[in-house]
Structures are given as structure tokens and as C-alpha cells.
Design an enzyme around this catalytic site. Structure first.
Site, PDB file in Angstrom:
ATOM      1  N   HIS A  91       6.432   3.927  -5.094  1.00 60.58           N
ATOM      2  CA  HIS A  91       5.835   2.954  -6.012  1.00 60.58           C
ATOM      3  C   HIS A  91       6.770   2.518  -7.140  1.00 60.58           C
ATOM      4  O   HIS A  91       6.426   1.629  -7.912  1.00 60.58           O
ATOM      5  CB  HIS A  91       4.570   3.579  -6.637  1.00 60.58           C
ATOM      6  CG  HIS A  91       3.666   2.599  -7.315  1.00 60.58           C
ATOM      7  ND1 HIS A  91       2.941   1.640  -6.629  1.00 60.58           N
ATOM      8  CD2 HIS A  91       3.339   2.435  -8.629  1.00 60.58           C
ATOM      9  CE1 HIS A  91       2.212   0.947  -7.476  1.00 60.58           C
ATOM     10  NE2 HIS A  91       2.443   1.383  -8.705  1.00 60.58           N
ATOM     11  N   SER A 145       2.439  -3.530  -9.482  1.00 65.36           N
ATOM     12  CA  SER A 145       1.288  -2.643  -9.670  1.00 65.36           C
ATOM     13  C   SER A 145       0.209  -3.335 -10.499  1.00 65.36           C
ATOM     14  O   SER A 145      -0.322  -4.360 -10.072  1.00 65.36           O
ATOM     15  CB  SER A 145       1.757  -1.329 -10.291  1.00 65.36           C
ATOM     16  OG  SER A 145       0.765  -0.332 -10.213  1.00 65.36           O
ATOM     17  N   ASP A 156       4.225   4.963  -0.839  1.00 64.05           N
ATOM     18  CA  ASP A 156       3.652   4.778  -2.170  1.00 64.05           C
ATOM     19  C   ASP A 156       2.496   5.748  -2.357  1.00 64.05           C
ATOM     20  O   ASP A 156       1.523   5.728  -1.588  1.00 64.05           O
ATOM     21  CB  ASP A 156       3.165   3.332  -2.301  1.00 64.05           C
ATOM     22  CG  ASP A 156       2.754   2.941  -3.710  1.00 64.05           C
ATOM     23  OD1 ASP A 156       2.111   3.771  -4.391  1.00 64.05           O
ATOM     24  OD2 ASP A 156       3.032   1.797  -4.104  1.00 64.05           O
TER      25      ASP A 156
END
Length: 282
Positions: free
Chosen positions: A260, A148, A227
């Protein structure tokens, strides 16, 4: 000088947390280290892992399950914190996506952030040099990966420093931060309103240069298609398109049903360690 905070036996190696006084940040900083058993008899390759928003140096070693694979390949794992702690900047704890836990791996140029929020220099210079000086790690066998915000950081720091890192990969990276709310907020606050200045920390812009061609085996990215941040924040398609136009090898693997979080990361982290090991083990 490194202060050992804790140590645990792990897959015949050791998992540690260190603290040290950072000259770059001007505050104490913490980082985690996994040393495989091979490090007891000589220097080993190393992978730096950069974590995402709200995470600390403990998130990756606790949640990802990467030590098993690092032990198999004889690779050390180093994970720094995601921002300075204790800077006492007004408002630094007001939002989860800016300030504490959200350093974005840039060297801030705007006040009041510029003095402390220097995560680029901390990771690429001070932490790297500290690890090389204090731990059994090979200077010529270092890779970087992340998730991320940390995926953004890994891609950017590798593309900015291809002489320091031999391999790079990312999980669900913020691939085009200049084009998403997280990135615009962070870059505006840390770097100011000049969007040209943002390009130095945008992987989708940096991929247009020549640095990407220096990573043997190319750049590996894994992205979950469930995600919740994919559409608004991540934009791997922008990076992928720019890489193709520049003639660089970037492999974006898309996985149906994965979100995610670290269940996603733990599923594919072994393949990422193997991706790096193919280069770092030579």
C-alpha cells in the site's frame, strides 16, 4: 495572499511549500507545488494530488518521485494537506483514521466538524482558485489523482466536478467507502447516520452517473495485490463492477507483490503522469 515557506531547485524547476489563510477552513493551510521550468515562460497544465491518511502536503513531493516525470511533460504538481490543523476540536487527534490527517475530502455537515472540516470546498474551490490566481497554471488543463483516502478523494471530486478536472487516476483508492470500516467511521462522524447522504462522496455510487464518460482516456487505477488493506478497506472490485454496468471506462491494473505504500506509488507514478499528460497536453 500566499506565504512562501520554502523553495528548492528540482529537475530544473522549483519545489515549494506555501501557507495561506483559508477562508473556507478558517485556519492557515499549507500546500506544496512543483513548477517545471516551462512555467517560467508561461502557464502550464497542473495535476492536483490528494494524499492518504496521516499524510501532509510534504508526503507526496518527498516520497513519490513524481517531479522527474512532471518536468518531462511540463506539468505542475499541487498537493494540499489532508485536513485542517489547529482546529482544537475535542478528540480530533485521538485516532489516526479520523480527525487530524483524515479529512476524507468531504464537507462535514455534523458538529463539531462542520465549521472547519470542509476539504471538498477547500480543494475544489478555494485552493484551485488560489492556484489559478497566484501561479502560472492553465485553468483549462487541470487533472487530479491521489492515494488511498486521497484516491477516494480524487475519484469523488472528479466525478462531482467533471467541469473542473479533465483527467483522473488513483493509487489503491478507498473505492467504496460506504462499505468499509474507514469510510463508515469517517462518514458517520462527518456526515451523520443517513447513508443516502454518504452516496455523494462514494465513488462506487457516483460512477453510476454520467460524469465518468467525460474523462478522455477513462479512469486509471493501480492496485497492489499484497496491499494489507485491500480486502477490508479498498474494494476496487465494487467500483469496477459498477463502472462496467454503467458502460464507463475504468481500468484497474492489479500488480502482484506490491503493498500500500510509496514504493508502490513511486513505481507507477510516471505512468500516471503520462496518463494525465495525454489529455492535459492537448
Amino acid at each position: 495572499m500566499l506565504e512562501l515557506v520554502e523553495e528548492h531547485r528540482c529537475f530544473d524547476g522549483v519545489q515549494r511549500i506555501y501557507r495561506h489563510d483559508s477562508q473556507t477552513i478558517g485556519l492557515p493551510m499549507r500546500f506544496s507545488v512543483f513548477l517545471p521550468k516551462q512555467a517560467a515562460s508561461g502557464k502550464v497544465p497542473a495535476l492536483f494530488y490528494l494524499a492518504g491518511l496521516t499524510c501532509t502536503e510534504e508526503t507526496f513531493p518527498i516520497k513519490a518521485g513524481a517531479q522527474r516525470y512532471a518536468a518531462e511533460h511540463g506539468i505542475a504538481l499541487i498537493a494540499p494537506d489532508t485536513s485542517p490543523r489547529g482546529a482544537d476540536i475535542p478528540g480530533e487527534k485521538d485516532a489516526w483514521d479520523f480527525g487530524v490527517g483524515a479529512g476524507f475530502y468531504v464537507d462535514a455537515t455534523c458538529e463539531p466538524w462542520a465549521r472547519r472540516y470542509r476539504m471538498d470546498s477547500y480543494v475544489t474551490r478555494e485552493l484551485r482558485e488560489t492556484v489559478l490566481a497566484e501561479l502560472p497554471v492553465r485553468e483549462d488543463r487541470i487533472g487530479i489523482f491521489g492515494h488511498s483516502m486521497g484516491g477516494h478523494g480524487a475519484l469523488v471530486l472528479a466525478l462531482r466536478n467533471p467541469d473542473l478536472y479533465k483527467s483522473v487516476s488513483a493509487f489503491a483508492p478507498i473505492a467504496a467507502p460506504s462499505q468499509c470500516p474507514w469510510g463508515v467511521k469517517a462518514f458517520s462522524g462527518y456526515l451523520g447516520d443517513d447513508r443516502e447522504a454518504w452516496k455523494q462522496y462514494d465513488a462506487s455510487e457516483l460512477i453510476k452517473g454520467d460524469a465518468a464518460s467525460r474523462f478522455e482516456g477513462g479512469i486509471l487505477i493501480d492496485q497492489g495485490m499484497a496491499d494489507q488493506f485491500l480486502a477490508e478497506q479498498l474494494h476496487p472490485d465494487v467500483l469496477e463492477r459498477n463502472a462496467q454496468q454503467a458502460g464507463h471506462k475504468v481500468t484497474v491494473r492489479r500488480h502482484e507483490g506490491y503493498d500500500h505504500g510509496y514504493f508502490f506509488i513511486s513505481t507507477f507514478v510516471g505512468e500516471h503522469v503520462a496518463h494525465h499528460a495525454r489529455v492535459l497536453g492537448r
